[in-house]
Design a protein around this motif. Sequence first.
Motif, PDB file in Angstrom:
ATOM      1  N   SER A  16      42.008  53.843  12.980  1.00  0.00           N
ATOM      2  CA  SER A  16      40.625  54.207  12.676  1.00  0.00           C
ATOM      3  C   SER A  16      40.232  55.484  13.405  1.00  0.00           C
ATOM      4  CB  SER A  16      39.693  53.059  13.077  1.00  0.00           C
ATOM      5  OG  SER A  16      38.350  53.395  12.842  1.00  0.00           O
TER       6      SER A  16
ATOM      7  N   ALA B 169      35.259  54.633  18.235  1.00  0.00           N
ATOM      8  CA  ALA B 169      36.558  54.027  17.948  1.00  0.00           C
ATOM      9  C   ALA B 169      37.516  54.212  19.118  1.00  0.00           C
ATOM     10  CB  ALA B 169      37.152  54.629  16.672  1.00  0.00           C
TER      11      ALA B 169
ATOM     12  N   SER C 191      41.687  58.312  11.483  1.00  0.00           N
ATOM     13  CA  SER C 191      40.957  58.560  10.240  1.00  0.00           C
ATOM     14  C   SER C 191      39.683  59.359  10.505  1.00  0.00           C
ATOM     15  CB  SER C 191      40.617  57.224   9.581  1.00  0.00           C
ATOM     16  OG  SER C 191      39.817  57.430   8.428  1.00  0.00           O
ATOM     17  N   TYR C 192      38.948  58.980  11.529  1.00  0.00           N
ATOM     18  CA  TYR C 192      37.727  59.722  11.861  1.00  0.00           C
ATOM     19  C   TYR C 192      38.062  61.146  12.321  1.00  0.00           C
ATOM     20  CZ  TYR C 192      34.805  55.542  11.489  1.00  0.00           C
ATOM     21  OH  TYR C 192      34.126  54.452  11.033  1.00  0.00           O
TER      22      TYR C 192
ATOM     23  N   LYS D 280      42.648  49.885  15.476  1.00  0.00           N
ATOM     24  CA  LYS D 280      41.584  50.743  15.996  1.00  0.00           C
ATOM     25  C   LYS D 280      42.105  52.157  16.241  1.00  0.00           C
ATOM     26  CE  LYS D 280      38.113  49.445  16.501  1.00  0.00           C
ATOM     27  NZ  LYS D 280      36.930  49.485  15.607  1.00  0.00           N
TER      28      LYS D 280
END
Length: 453
Positions: free
Chosen positions: A128, A269, A131-132, A125
Amino acid sequence: MLNISHNSIDREEILKDQSSYQDVMKSKASKSLVRLLTALFLIGFILLFFPWTQNIRARGTLTTLRPENREQEIHSVISGRVEKWYVREGQFVSKGDTIIFISEMKSEYLDPDLIQKSQNQADAKGASVKSYDDKADALRRQITALQNNRKLKLKQAKNYLNQNRLKVNSDSIEYQTALVNLDIAQKQFARQEKLYEQGLKSLTELEARKQKLQEAVNKSNYYQNKWFTSQNQLINAELNINTIEGEFQEKIAKAQSDLQSAISKSLEAVSDFNKLSIQQSNYSRRSGFYHITAPQDGYVTKAITTGIGETVKEGDAIFSFIPANYDLAVQLYIRPIDLPLIHEGRKVQIQFDGWPALVFSGWPNLSFGTYRGTVVAYDKAASANGEFRVLVAPDPESPEWPKLLRIGSGAYGIALLKNVPIWYELWRNLNGFPPDFYTNEDLKKMKAKGQVK
């Protein structure tokens, strides 16, 4: 009627013949008894004027001065099953020593790799979230590039618009010039035609002038068409500005929408990552509760949950524990009527159970085997027994209390008050009056005389 006479009766004359009376009166022991009784009476009468120290007496027990040093029960933070004891009752343990080990029994915590798996979920997570965040940064850069391109495109389109506006003006001037030339050509042709009719000009000259008129008409049409064309180009340049503004606005709006979506997903996230991190931390902390350790140096006094295999619930007491290092104090319980006489700093004489003592409560200087204490606190509300609890600590200016005293032992406290005669104290007790207490002025006088400290 009574036969009253003024003649006195001679007791000796009447009783002289009584042998028992003569034996008693002649005995030396009877005279000594009379003297003894008389002496005792005089001594007792004199004792009534001797000084007597008023006092408050109360029973109590030994405790500790600080709450964290008193006997306490150690509870289980989690539910579990007793697997192993590492100590026995009465054993000394240091802070952090393992006392008992319990195992997990809830199904959601039985996975042996639970901590590692929860850590992997949190790491995934976290990736993630990164990445965002990267996507959001890319969209921000894209929006910045679009805004810069829009500025350049608009600047280019505005320059083109200005060029067309100048071209329209130029074409308009040329068209107006062509109209002037056409008007001149028409007038010259009309004059040439009149002169021809009068025979002053030849046909050739007339046709030449007509040709010039036709050229002026053609030029007028040409410049008019050119002027209309430049006007259309000006309109197209204005439309081009709106088109560029609309196109870039649409692209920027889409990029901003994607950016907000990326930020929203990033926040979701982050929230999930925090939840997983908290969960993983809880799993790690829970695993640390399997081994119950000593909170401080002390002794394991009593095992409450004993057998191997017994289950305990959250908050169940497992064993009782008493710290090794503590400051002793005595908790005394006094009657409500005596509470106004107690204040912090008052001196108290204490007799401990199991320690030989000879106590004269009214003559503290003659007492033996008692120890001095000082009132440090008292309850503002009555206890369950209807009396008020008073906490007495050792007096630093007096001899130390015995080292072998143990928490829970009995104690007997005597709080010293005002010095009064014995007859006054007897009279006060017979009437049920409360003891007297010193005023501030009395205490100052007594301290000046050295009677109290």
